[in-house]
Design a protein around this motif. Sequence first.
Motif, short mmCIF file in Angstrom:
data_model
loop_
_atom_site.label_atom_id
_atom_site.label_comp_id
_atom_site.label_asym_id
_atom_site.label_seq_id
_atom_site.Cartn_x
_atom_site.Cartn_y
_atom_site.Cartn_z
N ASP A 51 34.76 98.90 11.25
CA ASP A 51 34.22 97.56 11.05
C ASP A 51 33.46 97.50 9.72
O ASP A 51 32.40 98.11 9.58
CB ASP A 51 33.30 97.20 12.22
N ASP A 52 34.01 96.76 8.77
CA ASP A 52 33.39 96.68 7.44
C ASP A 52 32.04 95.98 7.47
O ASP A 52 31.11 96.37 6.76
CB ASP A 52 34.33 95.94 6.46
N ARG A 53 31.93 94.93 8.28
CA ARG A 53 30.68 94.18 8.33
C ARG A 53 29.55 95.04 8.89
O ARG A 53 28.44 95.07 8.34
CB ARG A 53 30.89 92.94 9.19
N LEU A 54 29.84 95.78 9.96
CA LEU A 54 28.84 96.66 10.56
C LEU A 54 28.48 97.79 9.60
O LEU A 54 27.30 98.11 9.42
CB LEU A 54 29.37 97.23 11.87
N ARG A 55 29.47 98.38 8.95
CA ARG A 55 29.20 99.47 8.01
C ARG A 55 28.35 98.97 6.84
O ARG A 55 27.40 99.64 6.41
CB ARG A 55 30.51 100.06 7.50
N GLY A 56 28.66 97.78 6.34
CA GLY A 56 27.87 97.22 5.24
C GLY A 56 26.42 96.99 5.63
O GLY A 56 25.50 97.29 4.85
N TYR A 57 26.20 96.48 6.83
CA TYR A 57 24.85 96.23 7.32
C TYR A 57 24.08 97.54 7.43
O TYR A 57 22.94 97.65 6.97
CB TYR A 57 24.91 95.53 8.68
N VAL A 58 24.71 98.56 8.01
CA VAL A 58 24.05 99.85 8.20
C VAL A 58 23.75 100.49 6.84
O VAL A 58 22.65 101.01 6.62
CB VAL A 58 24.91 100.78 9.09
N MET A 59 24.71 100.45 5.93
CA MET A 59 24.49 101.06 4.60
C MET A 59 23.37 100.36 3.84
O MET A 59 22.56 101.01 3.18
CB MET A 59 25.78 101.02 3.78
N ASP A 60 23.30 99.02 3.93
CA ASP A 60 22.22 98.29 3.27
C ASP A 60 20.86 98.71 3.80
O ASP A 60 19.91 98.92 3.04
CB ASP A 60 22.40 96.78 3.44
N LYS A 61 20.77 98.84 5.12
CA LYS A 61 19.49 99.24 5.71
C LYS A 61 19.14 100.69 5.37
O LYS A 61 17.98 101.02 5.17
CB LYS A 61 19.52 99.06 7.24
N LEU A 62 20.15 101.56 5.31
CA LEU A 62 19.87 102.95 4.94
C LEU A 62 19.39 103.04 3.49
O LEU A 62 18.53 103.85 3.17
CB LEU A 62 21.12 103.81 5.13
N ARG A 63 19.95 102.20 2.65
CA ARG A 63 19.52 102.20 1.23
C ARG A 63 18.07 101.75 1.08
O ARG A 63 17.40 102.11 0.12
CB ARG A 63 20.44 101.31 0.41
N GLY A 102 28.99 114.09 -1.48
CA GLY A 102 29.10 113.48 -2.81
C GLY A 102 27.84 112.70 -3.10
O GLY A 102 26.80 112.84 -2.45
N SER A 103 27.92 111.84 -4.09
CA SER A 103 26.74 111.08 -4.50
C SER A 103 26.33 110.07 -3.43
O SER A 103 25.14 109.85 -3.21
CB SER A 103 27.02 110.37 -5.82
N LEU A 104 27.32 109.45 -2.76
CA LEU A 104 26.98 108.49 -1.71
C LEU A 104 26.25 109.18 -0.58
O LEU A 104 25.23 108.70 -0.10
CB LEU A 104 28.24 107.81 -1.18
N ASN A 105 26.74 110.33 -0.16
CA ASN A 105 26.11 111.05 0.95
C ASN A 105 24.69 111.48 0.57
O ASN A 105 23.77 111.32 1.36
CB ASN A 105 26.94 112.25 1.35
#
Length: 150
Positions: A51-63, A102-105
């Motif tokens: 799910d792209d929407r869920l992944r985007g939400y989680v990644m934004d909050k992690l950032r 990698g850099s993202l991780n």
Amino acid sequence: MARQLGRAPSTIAREVRHNSGKSGSRAFSARTRANVRASSRNQSKSRLTRDDRLRGYVMDKLRTHWYPREIVKRIAVAYPDDMAMRVSHEAICHDLDVLPRGSLNTMLVKALRHARAYRRTRKRRTHQETRGKIVERRSIEARPPEVADR
């Protein structure tokens, strides 16, 4: 057979009936079906990768340095009726552990606010525990005879 295997007779009967063909029980085909079922469970993609929407939400909050548990609670408040936007904190941590190094991780792991880069399994203790032990200790039976007189 049930007694030898330490199982209930109904369990053995159910398995034999489930794994039987026209000519009786088929152990090979039963094992093949079990392997296919197990592999399909292990290779399914997590909800975050699907799910792209869920992944985007989680990644934004992690950032923005949110903990996975905080993200899960916020999702429940922000999307109370949308069950597609539900994920567990364990799934978030597991997906971070699976990411390639990698850099993202590294950026996301830094966002978690903890020192460890990834989870580690506890090592099994194979050596003798030495804390609290007296080094080169002698038994009381091995004391010299002149001490025994006192």
